[in-house]
Design an enzyme around this catalytic site. Structure first.
Site, short mmCIF file in Angstrom:
data_model
loop_
_atom_site.label_atom_id
_atom_site.label_comp_id
_atom_site.label_asym_id
_atom_site.label_seq_id
_atom_site.Cartn_x
_atom_site.Cartn_y
_atom_site.Cartn_z
N ASN A 1 -16.48 67.42 13.98
CA ASN A 1 -17.16 66.82 15.13
C ASN A 1 -16.47 66.25 16.30
O ASN A 1 -15.06 66.46 16.06
CB ASN A 1 -18.39 65.93 14.46
CG ASN A 1 -17.57 64.56 14.25
OD1 ASN A 1 -16.94 63.92 14.84
ND2 ASN A 1 -17.69 64.22 12.86
N LYS B 1 -7.73 82.03 2.71
CA LYS B 1 -8.30 82.26 3.99
C LYS B 1 -9.42 83.27 3.70
O LYS B 1 -9.07 84.56 3.41
CB LYS B 1 -7.31 82.93 5.07
CG LYS B 1 -7.64 82.84 6.47
CD LYS B 1 -6.70 83.23 7.36
CE LYS B 1 -7.35 83.42 8.65
NZ LYS B 1 -6.51 84.37 9.52
#
Ligand code: PMT
Length: 398
Positions: free
Chosen positions: A209, A289
């Protein structure tokens, strides 16, 4: 509160310099020792002799005068003081202090000192309202300086408006309050959380955030300045940890923050949770990944523990719990509901839709709501000033 305190008074070149004489007199009557540093311009308004007589100490003006009383005058003055006060503070001295310019005895001493610094501005109202001056005042306040706001009224230049030096009694009262509050937090353990947690998706990606840590770091800095033993638990942040902390714990995820906070809270008197903790995290974290393909990608999220709620359930008698609420609608209602649900003593509600408030801003605009129903509406100010208001509000009565 001022008994035995050592106050360094900087006097700068404005007509209000004569009022600084009364400031010295009041400080001495309250038991403080005062040493005065004047700018060359200040001596045009009041003589060195006046301050020497009223303070009972030698007055310093010239960087280059032979040093009689101290080893290296600006360093020893900077270290000698318990607090520095600049009154009157011209627009010029605040601009120099904001930029870190050191071109005379006073500016050099201000740069060398690590003690709390108070500025009592006094100037023409247009100069005071000028964006440059306001910006410099904000820079100083954000760095932790205390600004004693000027009064409004008829000024010496004939103009009317803000810019009149605060009354000497108010200036001395501001110092008294500062030392009183400092004493009340001395030795008190304060736990502060800051910044956002990040929740990994795979080794290179995460959910995060916009919290920068500025609000939490300002709270930690303010608590340390008031003598508290501060533990700061922080999510990733670009900020340098403030000086004077007892402990700095760096974490990434909500789970790591929970572990550190629950451990440290056991021995903390005041806990302030300014961190923006992720409410959800990816249910499974890919070991490698995740490769891109033509399909949509869904990530299943599971709930993170509510750290503050757990703290509320375990709250010890006498412990003070302060939460933050970042809201985009129904500010008061949602904040009050969080305060009840999490068993908090105070909640600081910020409407993060307002420009200059909330995430990654130097300023904030908050309401401090207490469990007994009281609400303090705090206007837009730097996060450090907000931190001061919060501590003024939550400090335990003694
Ligand atoms: O860091 P800055 O850029 O300066 O921004 C400051 C800020 C906007 C992040 C700060 O002022 C703020 O509002 N912090 C709380 C943000 C938030 O996550 O609010 P919330 O309403 O989601 O949470 C309420 C309270 O519960 C908060 O004290 C939070 O720390 C706590 N909480 C929330 C979720 C969770 N899982 N555990 C918690 O402890």
């Amino acid at each position: 509160m001022l008994q035995g305190k050592k106050i360094l008074l900087g006097v700068t070149g404005g007509i209000a310099a004569y009022k600084a004489v009364e400031v010295v007199s009041r400080l001495r009557k309250a038991g403080a020792e005062v040493r005065v540093v004047m700018t060359r311009e200040a001596t045009e308004f009041v003589t060195e002799l006046t301050f020497r007589e009223i303070s009972g100490n030698p007055v310093t003006v010239d960087m280059w005068a032979p040093v009689q009383h101290w080893n290296v005058a600006h360093i020893s003055l900077a270290e000698w003081a318990d607090a520095a006060l600049v009154a009157p503070a011209t627009a010029n001295i605040m601009a120099k202090a904001a930029l870190g310019i050191a071109d005379d005895m006073l500016t050099t001493t201000l740069l060398a000192t690590t003690v709390p610094v108070f500025f009592a501005p006094a100037m023409n109202s247009n100069m005071y309202a000028h964006p440059a001056t306001q910006k410099n005042i904000n820079i100083l306040a954000e760095r932790g300086a205390h600004i004693i706001p000027p009064g409004t009224g008829k000024l010496a230049c004939g103009a009317e408006g803000p810019g009149r030096l605060a009354e000497p009694a108010e200036i001395v009262a501001a110092l008294e309050r500062f030392f009183a509050e400092g004493d009340r937090l001395a030795g008190v353990k304060v736990l502060v959380t800051a910044a956002g947690t990040i929740e990994p998706i795979d080794p290179v990606r995460y959910i995060g955030n916009r919290s920068s840590g500025r609000m939490g770091y300002a709270l930690a800095e303010e608590a340390a300045a008031r003598g508290a033993e501060v533990v700061l638990v922080s999510g990733p942040s670009a900020l340098q940890p403030p000086t004077g902390l007892k402990k700095f714990i760096s974490v990434e995820t909500a789970a790591e923050m929970r572990e550190a906070v629950l451990r440290e809270a056991e021995t903390s008197r005041i806990v302030i949770k300014a961190a923006a903790v992720a409410d959800y995290r990816p249910k499974s974290v890919s070991e490698h990944k995740i490769k891109k393909n033509d399909e949509e990608l869904s990530i299943i999220l599971e709930k993170n523990p509510d750290i503050l709620k757990e703290l509320g359930q375990k709250k010890r008698p006498g412990q003070i719990l302060v939460g933050f609420a970042a809201e985009t609608q129904n500010l008061l209602q949602y904040a009050r509901e969080k305060m009840e649900k999490k068993n908090l003593d105070f909640i600081v509600a910020n409407d993060v839709t307002k420009p200059g408030a909330g995430f990654n801003t130097a300023t904030n605009l908050v309401k401090i709501i207490s469990r007994d129903g009281g609400i303090e509406d705090v206007p837009m100010m730097t996060k450090r000033e907000i931190a001061k208001r919060i501590f003024d509000r939550v400090l335990p009565e003694q």
